[in-house]
Design a protein around this motif. Structure first.
Motif, PDB file in Angstrom:
ATOM      1  N   ILE A   4       1.008  -1.537   0.064  1.00  0.00           N
ATOM      2  CA  ILE A   4       0.130  -0.082   0.332  1.00  0.00           C
ATOM      3  C   ILE A   4       0.516   1.137  -0.128  1.00  0.00           C
ATOM      4  O   ILE A   4       0.228   1.888  -1.269  1.00  0.00           O
ATOM      5  CB  ILE A   4      -1.161  -0.017   1.421  1.00  0.00           C
ATOM      6  CG1 ILE A   4      -2.015  -1.395   0.854  1.00  0.00           C
ATOM      7  CG2 ILE A   4      -1.493   1.197   1.624  1.00  0.00           C
ATOM      8  CD1 ILE A   4      -2.878  -1.208   2.689  1.00  0.00           C
ATOM      9  N   ILE A   5       1.996   1.399   1.232  1.00  0.00           N
ATOM     10  CA  ILE A   5       3.052   2.401   1.386  1.00  0.00           C
ATOM     11  C   ILE A   5       3.373   2.884  -0.172  1.00  0.00           C
ATOM     12  O   ILE A   5       3.869   3.893  -0.744  1.00  0.00           O
ATOM     13  CB  ILE A   5       4.044   2.070   2.156  1.00  0.00           C
ATOM     14  CG1 ILE A   5       3.580   2.213   3.379  1.00  0.00           C
ATOM     15  CG2 ILE A   5       4.853   3.223   1.829  1.00  0.00           C
ATOM     16  CD1 ILE A   5       3.911   1.775   4.527  1.00  0.00           C
ATOM     17  N   THR A   6       3.905   1.745  -0.722  1.00  0.00           N
ATOM     18  CA  THR A   6       4.625   1.516  -1.751  1.00  0.00           C
ATOM     19  C   THR A   6       3.655   1.878  -3.433  1.00  0.00           C
ATOM     20  O   THR A   6       4.345   3.170  -4.096  1.00  0.00           O
ATOM     21  CB  THR A   6       5.158   0.101  -2.989  1.00  0.00           C
ATOM     22  OG1 THR A   6       6.128  -0.514  -1.550  1.00  0.00           O
ATOM     23  CG2 THR A   6       6.023   0.436  -4.125  1.00  0.00           C
ATOM     24  N   MET A   7       2.560   1.808  -3.406  1.00  0.00           N
ATOM     25  CA  MET A   7       1.091   2.355  -4.376  1.00  0.00           C
ATOM     26  C   MET A   7       1.134   3.021  -4.116  1.00  0.00           C
ATOM     27  O   MET A   7       0.678   4.234  -5.488  1.00  0.00           O
ATOM     28  CB  MET A   7      -0.047   1.469  -4.038  1.00  0.00           C
ATOM     29  CG  MET A   7       0.292   0.101  -4.241  1.00  0.00           C
ATOM     30  SD  MET A   7      -1.769  -0.344  -4.168  1.00  0.00           S
ATOM     31  CE  MET A   7      -2.911   0.164  -5.048  1.00  0.00           C
ATOM     32  N   ILE A   8       0.769   4.259  -2.794  1.00  0.00           N
ATOM     33  CA  ILE A   8       0.799   5.330  -2.875  1.00  0.00           C
ATOM     34  C   ILE A   8       2.081   6.915  -2.793  1.00  0.00           C
ATOM     35  O   ILE A   8       1.856   7.054  -3.771  1.00  0.00           O
ATOM     36  CB  ILE A   8       0.902   6.024  -1.064  1.00  0.00           C
ATOM     37  CG1 ILE A   8      -0.371   5.417  -0.403  1.00  0.00           C
ATOM     38  CG2 ILE A   8       0.637   7.493  -0.486  1.00  0.00           C
ATOM     39  CD1 ILE A   8      -0.834   4.979   1.192  1.00  0.00           C
ATOM     40  N   THR A  10       3.866   5.505  -5.309  1.00  0.00           N
ATOM     41  CA  THR A  10       3.868   5.604  -7.025  1.00  0.00           C
ATOM     42  C   THR A  10       2.913   6.737  -7.598  1.00  0.00           C
ATOM     43  O   THR A  10       3.366   7.030  -8.395  1.00  0.00           O
ATOM     44  CB  THR A  10       3.505   3.947  -7.242  1.00  0.00           C
ATOM     45  OG1 THR A  10       4.601   3.233  -7.367  1.00  0.00           O
ATOM     46  CG2 THR A  10       3.674   3.656  -9.263  1.00  0.00           C
ATOM     47  N   ILE A  11       1.434   6.850  -6.565  1.00  0.00           N
ATOM     48  CA  ILE A  11       0.963   7.599  -7.367  1.00  0.00           C
ATOM     49  C   ILE A  11       0.929   8.890  -6.932  1.00  0.00           C
ATOM     50  O   ILE A  11       1.040   9.624  -8.124  1.00  0.00           O
ATOM     51  CB  ILE A  11      -0.247   7.400  -7.170  1.00  0.00           C
ATOM     52  CG1 ILE A  11      -1.418   5.799  -6.960  1.00  0.00           C
ATOM     53  CG2 ILE A  11      -1.701   8.232  -6.501  1.00  0.00           C
ATOM     54  CD1 ILE A  11      -2.358   5.119  -6.144  1.00  0.00           C
ATOM     55  N   LEU A  12       2.121   9.113  -5.817  1.00  0.00           N
ATOM     56  CA  LEU A  12       2.368  10.808  -5.908  1.00  0.00           C
ATOM     57  C   LEU A  12       2.959  10.606  -6.936  1.00  0.00           C
ATOM     58  O   LEU A  12       3.312  11.909  -7.342  1.00  0.00           O
ATOM     59  CB  LEU A  12       2.446  10.737  -4.433  1.00  0.00           C
ATOM     60  CG  LEU A  12       2.041  10.683  -3.306  1.00  0.00           C
ATOM     61  CD1 LEU A  12       2.802  10.484  -1.889  1.00  0.00           C
ATOM     62  CD2 LEU A  12       1.315  12.269  -3.229  1.00  0.00           C
ATOM     63  N   GLY A  13       4.294   9.621  -6.870  1.00  0.00           N
ATOM     64  CA  GLY A  13       5.402  10.122  -8.194  1.00  0.00           C
ATOM     65  C   GLY A  13       4.902   9.898  -9.501  1.00  0.00           C
ATOM     66  O   GLY A  13       5.479  11.409 -10.280  1.00  0.00           O
ATOM     67  N   LEU A  14       4.056   9.241  -9.943  1.00  0.00           N
ATOM     68  CA  LEU A  14       3.035  10.313 -11.426  1.00  0.00           C
ATOM     69  C   LEU A  14       2.131  11.666 -11.429  1.00  0.00           C
ATOM     70  O   LEU A  14       2.815  12.035 -12.142  1.00  0.00           O
ATOM     71  CB  LEU A  14       1.793   8.566 -11.570  1.00  0.00           C
ATOM     72  CG  LEU A  14       2.703   7.864 -11.995  1.00  0.00           C
ATOM     73  CD1 LEU A  14       1.768   6.215 -12.378  1.00  0.00           C
ATOM     74  CD2 LEU A  14       3.637   7.299 -13.055  1.00  0.00           C
ATOM     75  N   ALA A  15       1.699  11.318 -10.555  1.00  0.00           N
ATOM     76  CA  ALA A  15       0.925  12.661 -10.405  1.00  0.00           C
ATOM     77  C   ALA A  15       1.741  14.244  -9.970  1.00  0.00           C
ATOM     78  O   ALA A  15       1.597  15.081 -10.832  1.00  0.00           O
ATOM     79  CB  ALA A  15       0.294  12.994  -8.939  1.00  0.00           C
ATOM     80  N   ALA A  16       3.015  13.842  -9.385  1.00  0.00           N
ATOM     81  CA  ALA A  16       3.552  14.631  -9.985  1.00  0.00           C
ATOM     82  C   ALA A  16       4.719  15.385 -10.909  1.00  0.00           C
ATOM     83  O   ALA A  16       5.235  16.152 -11.949  1.00  0.00           O
ATOM     84  CB  ALA A  16       5.734  14.985  -8.454  1.00  0.00           C
TER      85      ALA A  16
END
Length: 56
Positions: A4-8, A10-16
């Motif tokens: 879950i932490i890794t997914m979060i 990843t999502i933050l990275g893609l958003a940035a």
């Protein structure tokens, strides 16, 4: 839990990355629009100068 932490992250990275890409696209499109405006202004100035030459 780690997944879950890794997914979060990843999502933050893609958003940035998408934000950076959007900002870059807006910057470059504005730059092109400004260049077109400058070219149009120069053409207008040339036309005005032509009229002054013609009137003389």
């Amino acid at each position: 839990m780690e997944l879950i932490i890794t997914m979060i992250y990843t999502i933050l990275g893609l958003a940035a990355l998408s934000l950076i890409a959007t900002a870059a696209a807006v910057y470059f499109s504005n730059k092109k629009i400004n260049e077109k405006i400058e070219i149009a202004k120069r053409k207008d100035e040339r036309m005005e100068n032509q009229h002054t030459y013609v009137s003389i």
